[in-house]
Design a protein around this motif. Structure first.
Motif, PDB file in Angstrom:
ATOM      1  N   GLN A 406       0.826  -1.199   0.000  1.00 17.74           N
ATOM      2  CA  GLN A 406       0.000   0.000   0.000  1.00 17.74           C
ATOM      3  C   GLN A 406       0.866   1.257   0.000  1.00 17.74           C
ATOM      4  OE1 GLN A 406      -2.712   0.130   3.274  1.00 17.74           O
ATOM      5  NE2 GLN A 406      -3.770   1.977   2.571  1.00 17.74           N
ATOM      6  N   ARG A 407       1.931   1.237   0.755  1.00 16.62           N
ATOM      7  CA  ARG A 407       2.828   2.392   0.785  1.00 16.62           C
ATOM      8  C   ARG A 407       3.491   2.601  -0.562  1.00 16.62           C
ATOM      9  NH1 ARG A 407       3.803   0.354   6.021  1.00 16.62           N
ATOM     10  NH2 ARG A 407       5.640  -0.808   5.296  1.00 16.62           N
ATOM     11  N   ARG A 408       3.857   1.505  -1.245  1.00 17.21           N
ATOM     12  CA  ARG A 408       4.449   1.641  -2.573  1.00 17.21           C
ATOM     13  C   ARG A 408       3.447   2.241  -3.565  1.00 17.21           C
ATOM     14  NH1 ARG A 408       7.216  -3.347  -1.366  1.00 17.21           N
ATOM     15  NH2 ARG A 408       5.498  -4.537  -2.304  1.00 17.21           N
ATOM     16  N   SER A 409       2.177   1.801  -3.500  1.00 17.11           N
ATOM     17  CA  SER A 409       1.154   2.352  -4.402  1.00 17.11           C
ATOM     18  C   SER A 409       0.941   3.837  -4.143  1.00 17.11           C
ATOM     19  CB  SER A 409      -0.161   1.593  -4.214  1.00 17.11           C
ATOM     20  OG  SER A 409       0.014   0.215  -4.484  1.00 17.11           O
ATOM     21  N   LYS A 410       0.906   4.201  -2.857  1.00 18.55           N
ATOM     22  CA  LYS A 410       0.723   5.605  -2.516  1.00 18.55           C
ATOM     23  C   LYS A 410       1.891   6.438  -3.006  1.00 18.55           C
ATOM     24  CE  LYS A 410      -0.297   8.640   1.374  1.00 18.55           C
ATOM     25  NZ  LYS A 410      -0.503   8.722   2.839  1.00 18.55           N
ATOM     26  N   THR A 411       3.096   5.895  -2.909  1.00 21.99           N
ATOM     27  CA  THR A 411       4.277   6.610  -3.388  1.00 21.99           C
ATOM     28  C   THR A 411       4.202   6.820  -4.894  1.00 21.99           C
ATOM     29  OG1 THR A 411       5.580   5.637  -1.607  1.00 21.99           O
ATOM     30  CG2 THR A 411       6.797   6.575  -3.456  1.00 21.99           C
ATOM     31  N   ALA A 412       3.727   5.790  -5.655  1.00 23.96           N
ATOM     32  CA  ALA A 412       3.607   5.927  -7.106  1.00 23.96           C
ATOM     33  C   ALA A 412       2.560   6.978  -7.467  1.00 23.96           C
ATOM     34  CB  ALA A 412       3.248   4.579  -7.725  1.00 23.96           C
ATOM     35  N   GLU A 413       1.435   7.000  -6.730  1.00 26.53           N
ATOM     36  CA  GLU A 413       0.416   8.015  -6.992  1.00 26.53           C
ATOM     37  C   GLU A 413       0.936   9.414  -6.710  1.00 26.53           C
ATOM     38  OE1 GLU A 413      -3.355   5.094  -5.777  1.00 26.53           O
ATOM     39  OE2 GLU A 413      -2.900   6.920  -4.634  1.00 26.53           O
ATOM     40  N   ASP A 414       1.658   9.570  -5.625  1.00 26.81           N
ATOM     41  CA  ASP A 414       2.232  10.883  -5.315  1.00 26.81           C
ATOM     42  C   ASP A 414       3.211  11.327  -6.398  1.00 26.81           C
ATOM     43  OD1 ASP A 414       0.764  10.881  -3.026  1.00 26.81           O
ATOM     44  OD2 ASP A 414       2.418  10.214  -1.724  1.00 26.81           O
ATOM     45  N   GLN A 416       3.075  10.494  -9.570  1.00 28.32           N
ATOM     46  CA  GLN A 416       2.293  10.865 -10.750  1.00 28.32           C
ATOM     47  C   GLN A 416       1.661  12.244 -10.575  1.00 28.32           C
ATOM     48  OE1 GLN A 416       2.273   9.197 -13.473  1.00 28.32           O
ATOM     49  NE2 GLN A 416       0.713  10.310 -14.651  1.00 28.32           N
ATOM     50  N   ARG A 417       1.140  12.527  -9.368  1.00 32.14           N
ATOM     51  CA  ARG A 417       0.545  13.830  -9.112  1.00 32.14           C
ATOM     52  C   ARG A 417       1.570  14.956  -9.228  1.00 32.14           C
ATOM     53  NH1 ARG A 417      -2.583  11.079  -5.121  1.00 32.14           N
ATOM     54  NH2 ARG A 417      -1.015  11.601  -3.526  1.00 32.14           N
ATOM     55  N   ARG A 418       2.780  14.709  -8.702  1.00 33.19           N
ATOM     56  CA  ARG A 418       3.810  15.740  -8.821  1.00 33.19           C
ATOM     57  C   ARG A 418       4.188  15.986 -10.272  1.00 33.19           C
ATOM     58  NH1 ARG A 418       5.849  13.059  -4.166  1.00 33.19           N
ATOM     59  NH2 ARG A 418       7.312  11.873  -5.483  1.00 33.19           N
ATOM     60  N   MET A 419       4.236  14.919 -11.102  1.00 34.55           N
ATOM     61  CA  MET A 419       4.578  15.078 -12.512  1.00 34.55           C
ATOM     62  C   MET A 419       3.485  15.872 -13.240  1.00 34.55           C
ATOM     63  SD  MET A 419       5.145  12.114 -15.364  1.00 34.55           S
ATOM     64  CE  MET A 419       3.379  11.761 -15.325  1.00 34.55           C
ATOM     65  N   ILE A 420       2.217  15.568 -12.932  1.00 34.29           N
ATOM     66  CA  ILE A 420       1.114  16.293 -13.562  1.00 34.29           C
ATOM     67  C   ILE A 420       1.140  17.761 -13.164  1.00 34.29           C
ATOM     68  CG2 ILE A 420      -1.410  16.474 -13.622  1.00 34.29           C
ATOM     69  CD1 ILE A 420      -1.529  13.445 -13.397  1.00 34.29           C
ATOM     70  N   TRP A 421       1.461  18.009 -11.899  1.00 33.51           N
ATOM     71  CA  TRP A 421       1.515  19.404 -11.448  1.00 33.51           C
ATOM     72  C   TRP A 421       2.631  20.165 -12.153  1.00 33.51           C
ATOM     73  CZ3 TRP A 421      -1.103  23.094  -9.331  1.00 33.51           C
ATOM     74  CH2 TRP A 421      -0.456  24.221  -8.819  1.00 33.51           C
ATOM     75  N   SER A 431      -5.706  18.161 -21.386  1.00 38.32           N
ATOM     76  CA  SER A 431      -5.642  16.931 -22.172  1.00 38.32           C
ATOM     77  C   SER A 431      -4.222  16.487 -22.430  1.00 38.32           C
ATOM     78  CB  SER A 431      -6.349  17.131 -23.521  1.00 38.32           C
ATOM     79  OG  SER A 431      -5.694  18.158 -24.271  1.00 38.32           O
ATOM     80  N   ASP A 432      -3.262  17.376 -22.175  1.00 42.28           N
ATOM     81  CA  ASP A 432      -1.869  17.028 -22.455  1.00 42.28           C
ATOM     82  C   ASP A 432      -1.272  16.152 -21.355  1.00 42.28           C
ATOM     83  OD1 ASP A 432      -1.968  18.454 -24.768  1.00 42.28           O
ATOM     84  OD2 ASP A 432      -1.165  20.307 -23.874  1.00 42.28           O
ATOM     85  N   TYR A 433      -1.804  16.222 -20.152  1.00 43.27           N
ATOM     86  CA  TYR A 433      -1.179  15.473 -19.059  1.00 43.27           C
ATOM     87  C   TYR A 433      -2.136  14.485 -18.404  1.00 43.27           C
ATOM     88  CZ  TYR A 433      -3.380  19.423 -16.631  1.00 43.27           C
ATOM     89  OH  TYR A 433      -4.237  20.369 -16.200  1.00 43.27           O
ATOM     90  N   THR A 434      -3.208  14.136 -19.119  1.00 46.52           N
ATOM     91  CA  THR A 434      -4.133  13.123 -18.589  1.00 46.52           C
ATOM     92  C   THR A 434      -4.006  11.798 -19.298  1.00 46.52           C
ATOM     93  OG1 THR A 434      -5.846  13.958 -20.066  1.00 46.52           O
ATOM     94  CG2 THR A 434      -5.802  14.845 -17.807  1.00 46.52           C
ATOM     95  N   LYS A 435      -3.078  11.698 -20.275  1.00 47.84           N
ATOM     96  CA  LYS A 435      -2.856  10.418 -20.931  1.00 47.84           C
ATOM     97  C   LYS A 435      -2.259   9.426 -19.940  1.00 47.84           C
ATOM     98  CE  LYS A 435      -4.087  11.762 -25.103  1.00 47.84           C
ATOM     99  NZ  LYS A 435      -5.192  11.152 -25.862  1.00 47.84           N
ATOM    100  N   GLU A 436      -2.848   8.300 -19.819  1.00 48.99           N
ATOM    101  CA  GLU A 436      -2.405   7.323 -18.825  1.00 48.99           C
ATOM    102  C   GLU A 436      -1.076   6.711 -19.235  1.00 48.99           C
ATOM    103  OE1 GLU A 436      -4.053   3.314 -16.545  1.00 48.99           O
ATOM    104  OE2 GLU A 436      -5.243   4.262 -18.147  1.00 48.99           O
TER     105      GLU A 436
END
Length: 450
Positions: A406-414, A416-421, A431-436
């Motif tokens: 769970q901690r690893r998943s949370k780290t990956a989400e964080d 991704q959020r920092r990259m999008i920001w 639309s440029d930063y929502t491509k999965e």
């Protein structure tokens, strides 16, 4: 045993006994005539024995321990008669003259004690700038050597420093002096002869060795040295020539001589050697007899196993498992309620690396190193688990694994959020930063993702 005891210390005063101490905190007496262990067995120190003196004529044994205390013992009863405390570092060396005892330690201090009262002479403040390795005392003269290669000569009557000898390139591990000569041996492989007369400057003679010198003594103008090259060297003080070399089986730790008897303490054993000078060839020595008194670590381990033998019935909470506390392994047992029926009790090892030697788990803080003296691993916490305890143990491990995932998943989400920001603050459209699983790359073309 393939490895010897490099911490063994030996005391010999020319009598019928030899005292031997080491990391097992016990001093054993050996009869020189038959090489058998004599009574009493002396115990009482809380730490390993680092130095000892045997005064057989005075029925006295003096020992210094790792736990900063000096003890005096009665040789007949084995009872402790006096405890001296005052050093703040490990005591490395002892010497005695009449009722005056001198000690040197890693706290860089040399202390002088009165054996009649047990008090320290506080007015005699002898110090070094590094650990003290050897001390020698006479009626009015005291010598001390340190880790920086200095030898200091002190006057005990006026409590003053007479001379400092700065000739060795490394630690001076051994000293000897009489009315006329001073001998110093160091880790640089040099044994140097000096005069006790402070007006006589310079070294009288230098004797070279291939390795560290651990012991030096002077007898009838013959310099006897013990070196870690596994040899005893006998030199002439007048000419500097080597008269005799006695080969041993392991590096020499110390040498103790009296008349024509010599006790050689090596890493593998303690040897009793008789040296005789040929009358027709003055200065020529030969070894008459050589008797091995102890077998070093083999005998020490046998005594240790004997002393640590279990003297009570085994129970489910007090079973000692012999193993190495490095690789994790869990034990389970069935039919615990019928422990008395040994034929129905079994053990199963669950190892992470099958096919290798079974090593037991340490349920507690991991050991920093394996203590060879702790043969039965009494200092680590082994536990024999039942089936229910094993299930609980597996459940806890599963929870820990789920938590880590769970901690690893949370780290990956964080991440991704920092990259999008970061992409958003650059002015890119949503639309440029929502491509999965892709990153917008405008330099490669319009609406291009990689």
């Amino acid at each position: 045993m393939s490895r010897g005891d490099e911490y063994r210390v030996v005391g010999y005063s020319g009598g019928e006994l030899v005292a031997v101490g080491s990391r097992d905190r016990v001093v054993r007496l050996t009869d020189v005539s038959d090489s058998k262990e004599a009574s009493p067995l002396i115990r009482g120190h809380a730490g390993s024995i680092r130095a000892l003196l045997l005064c057989e004529q005075r029925n006295l044994l003096i020992t210094a321990s790792y736990h900063l205390s000096i003890r005096c013992w009665d040789l007949k009863t084995g009872a402790s008669t006096m405890v001296l405390r005052g050093h703040m570092g490990t005591i490395n060396c002892l010497d005695v003259h009449a009722n005056t005892l001198v000690s040197g330690a890693k706290d860089c201090k040399v202390k002088v004690w009165d054996l009649a009262t047990g008090k320290c002479f506080e007015n005699l403040k002898f110090k070094h700038h590094s650990a003290v390795w050897c001390v020698k005392i006479d009626t009015t003269l005291l010598l001390s050597s340190c880790d920086k290669g200095l030898v200091k000569m002190w006057d005990t009557e006026i409590a003053s420093l007479l001379e400092v000898i700065d000739a060795h390139q490394s630690a001076v591990k051994c000293l000897f002096f009489d009315s006329y000569h001073i001998m110093s041996g160091g880790s640089d492989g040099l044994v140097m002869a000096w005069s006790t007369n402070v007006n006589a400057k310079g070294c009288l003679m230098t004797f070279h060795h291939p390795r560290e010198v651990r012991s030096v003594t002077l007898s009838d103008l013959r310099v006897i040295t013990g070196c870690t090259d596994e040899r005893v060297h006998i030199f002439s003080l007048l000419t500097g020539h080597c008269l005799r070399i006695i080969q041993t089986e392991s590096p020499i730790l110390s040498i103790h001589t009296h008349a024509n008897s010599m006790i050689v303490n090596t890493r593998s054993s303690v040897l009793l050697t008789t040296i005789t000078m040929l009358p027709a060839q003055a200065g020529k020595y030969y070894v008459n007899t050589k008797v091995e008194m102890t077998h070093s670590e083999r005998a020490a381990y046998e005594r240790l196993l004997k002393n640590k033998a279990l003297r009570h019935p085994l129970s489910a909470e007090a079973i000692l498992l012999k193993g190495h506390p490095q690789q994790k392994c869990t034990f389970t047992t069935a039919a615990v309620e019928k422990l008395q029926a040994h034929e129905r009790m079994f053990m199963k090892a669950l190892c992470k690396r099958p096919g290798q030697h079974v090593r037991f788990a340490v349920l507690g803080p991991p050991a920093t190193r394996d203590d060879p003296m702790d043969t039965f691993r009494e200092q680590v916490s082994f536990r024999l688990l039942t089936d229910m305890q094993l299930k609980e143990h597996v459940r806890v491990l599963s929870q820990d694994s789920a938590g880590r995932q769970q901690r690893r998943s949370k780290t990956a989400e964080d991440r991704q959020r920092r990259m999008i920001w970061r992409m958003k603050i650059k002015g890119l459209s949503s639309s440029d930063y929502t491509k999965e699983d892709q990153v917008y790359a405008p330099e490669l073309g319009h609406d291009t993702y990689i």
